[in-house]
Write an enzyme that holds these catalytic residues in place. Sequence first.
Site, PDB file in Angstrom:
ATOM      1  N   CYS A 305       0.709  -1.132  -0.052  1.00 43.19           N
ATOM      2  CA  CYS A 305      -0.011   0.049   0.145  1.00 43.19           C
ATOM      3  C   CYS A 305       0.671   1.056  -0.070  1.00 43.19           C
ATOM      4  CB  CYS A 305      -0.964   0.071   1.384  1.00 43.19           C
ATOM      5  SG  CYS A 305      -1.534  -1.564   1.800  1.00 43.19           S
ATOM      6  N   ARG A 334       6.535 -11.044   5.981  1.00 43.53           N
ATOM      7  CA  ARG A 334       6.201 -11.008   7.506  1.00 43.53           C
ATOM      8  C   ARG A 334       6.604 -12.176   8.049  1.00 43.53           C
ATOM      9  NH1 ARG A 334       0.535  -9.887   6.301  1.00 43.53           N
ATOM     10  NH2 ARG A 334       0.525  -8.333   4.580  1.00 43.53           N
ATOM     11  N   GLN A 352       1.197 -10.818  -3.206  1.00 39.33           N
ATOM     12  CA  GLN A 352      -0.108 -10.508  -3.239  1.00 39.33           C
ATOM     13  C   GLN A 352      -0.366 -10.080  -4.644  1.00 39.33           C
ATOM     14  OE1 GLN A 352       0.139  -7.581  -0.001  1.00 39.33           O
ATOM     15  NE2 GLN A 352      -1.429  -9.099   1.070  1.00 39.33           N
ATOM     16  N   ASP A 354      -2.054  -7.508  -5.644  1.00 43.97           N
ATOM     17  CA  ASP A 354      -2.521  -6.350  -4.751  1.00 43.97           C
ATOM     18  C   ASP A 354      -2.780  -5.274  -5.753  1.00 43.97           C
ATOM     19  OD1 ASP A 354      -2.951  -5.305  -2.362  1.00 43.97           O
ATOM     20  OD2 ASP A 354      -0.824  -5.175  -1.951  1.00 43.97           O
ATOM     21  N   HIS A 356      -4.582  -0.947  -5.667  1.00 43.78           N
ATOM     22  CA  HIS A 356      -4.974   0.267  -4.886  1.00 43.78           C
ATOM     23  C   HIS A 356      -5.737   1.026  -5.654  1.00 43.78           C
ATOM     24  CE1 HIS A 356      -2.150  -1.793  -2.117  1.00 43.78           C
ATOM     25  NE2 HIS A 356      -2.982  -1.273  -0.978  1.00 43.78           N
ATOM     26  N   LYS A 439     -13.665  -4.442   5.873  1.00 38.97           N
ATOM     27  CA  LYS A 439     -13.210  -5.228   4.742  1.00 38.97           C
ATOM     28  C   LYS A 439     -14.185  -6.428   4.792  1.00 38.97           C
ATOM     29  CE  LYS A 439     -10.208  -8.405   7.257  1.00 38.97           C
ATOM     30  NZ  LYS A 439      -8.659  -9.010   7.093  1.00 38.97           N
ATOM     31  N   HIS A 485      -8.455  -0.841  -0.944  1.00 34.78           N
ATOM     32  CA  HIS A 485      -7.628  -2.003  -1.243  1.00 34.78           C
ATOM     33  C   HIS A 485      -8.061  -3.311  -1.653  1.00 34.78           C
ATOM     34  CE1 HIS A 485      -4.928   0.168   1.751  1.00 34.78           C
ATOM     35  NE2 HIS A 485      -6.104   0.817   1.843  1.00 34.78           N
TER      36      HIS A 485
END
Length: 611
Positions: A305, A334, A352, A354, A356, A439, A485
Amino acid sequence: MNELEKLRHSAAHVLATALLEIWPEAQLAAGPPVEEGFYYDVELDHRISPQDFPAIEERMRRIIAEKQPFKRIEVSREEARQLGLKGRLGALSERKFPSRYKLDILESIPENEPITLYQNGSFIDLCAGPHVEDTGSIKSFKLTHVSSAYYKGDEKNPQLQRIYGTAFFSAKELEDYLKQLEQAKKRDHRKIGKELELFLIDERVGAGLPLWLPKGAVIRRELQNFLTEELLKRGYQLVYTPHIGSLDLFRTSGHYPYYRESQFPPILDPNELKALEDKTGSCAELANRLEKGEIGGYLLKPMNCPMHIRIFDSKPRSYRDLPVRIAEFGTVYRFEKSGELSGLTRVRGFTQDDAHIFCMESQVEGELMDCLDLVKVVIQKVGLLDTKARLGLRGEEKEKYVGSPECWKKAEEDLRRAAAKSGIDFVEEPGEAAFYGPKVDFLVKDAIGRSWQLGTVQLDYNLPARFSLSYVGEDGQLHAPVIIHRAPFGSLERFLAILIEHYEGHFPLWLAPEQVRIIPVSEAFIAYGEKIKEILQQNQFRVSLDRKNDTLGAKIRVAQLQKVPYMLIVGKKEEQMSRVSVRTSKKGNIGEMSLDTFISLITAEYKERRV
């Protein structure tokens, strides 16, 4: 806690009681309910194995038959501490040694929370509850397996034995679950992934850091290609961002320190380190200064992000530019605890899908609807149906979240309205929100009925303010955008693990690493097989030729075990007639046909991405 969780929590206490009756010297740690059942962590010199389960289960049945009530006892912190020092917490009676783990858990309970004990028979445990009325309510249970687990998941702590079990309200539910468990063992992605050479986790590379092998990389590439096509049709722009970024960037976003416990430690800026070389100071002091932002550092990115936000903010934006949709297959890191790592489902480095979306408030509903639709398209395309969703809202622990109550209320209302309009079946769960906004998480069932969490869509009114994002509105004034997201796969690693188990390795043609295997009936027909292979490769299919000097039956068995979707048998008759005999891994022999017919058949199957 729902009724099934209460039942399983109570079953964990019955397990603990039985363990202590057999091994009075055991030191108990914690025994919570979990998604598939319950467990209890225990420190014990005796190495518990499945051979011990019948004796433990027999003790549990006796305790259940006694219908021992679960009594809630509220005590002061000091009273609990004294009981722990006497070894009475997590025990059947006073002992000569203290309840070491229970005392540690007691210390972690916030000062303002009540201290409660639960007692069944002579067993007393430090526990917040709740429980069923008595042990007799536990009708159907089974111990399933035992493993090792570090206390609190920290490898610096002692390693305990974790005994798992499950419990249901009826024998039929338990029987169905145990059948599912047997199916799950056959479908385990770690086992199939090794057999099919899809991925590798090499301890010399690092725990939880998977290597995609060539065949697994094919599946990943096909998934990425499919999603990229969908994204381009929906107006997304693809970007690439680095794997590491300034610690200040993640301080601003809030990912540091909100996710601090699950992040790799920050890396000291080499320039700062050089300047400190001649100065004295302990590692703890340097870490403290790094934490306070007094010296610079970098972080392996736990999220994409902040970098996408910086791309959006790299130039002035007008309302005419919005929405801006930025997407990336971005790898994040992580530092999951070693005891929680598991194949591809729980790793330390993962990619991911991902994206945005930066939009105006007036565009939020339409963009959310499109994101929810995208997740549904992805799930349906890979053959995972029976979709439900969970609307994660802010919980009671306000310190876990950033932003004003007004922002949260608006975001929750917007997401709730979009979810309802999209027609998805959803339930609301307070406490399941991201730290910056509510979410929607999608839950799907696989081929044997297990539920998995996949894609997510998150609405965020908070990070734009933290980064002072703006665009010029139609009125000529600056306004803050809203961020959505979203990640339909969630992570490619976990998504592949689910697909391996869902298909049991029998991937549909479009995902299969090897789509066609040509099997000559003897060495005399290898040349004809080579011609067919060349034609199929020219048509962009993934194909191999079995040149082994082996029997036809043996070659077919190998192809079956390697779960190749199509096998082409070629011999004298096929060569003379310029045809192929076609077998599939699931249906067996489906007949003879021309090569052109076969290519048309699989071309349509591939292009439509049939499952």
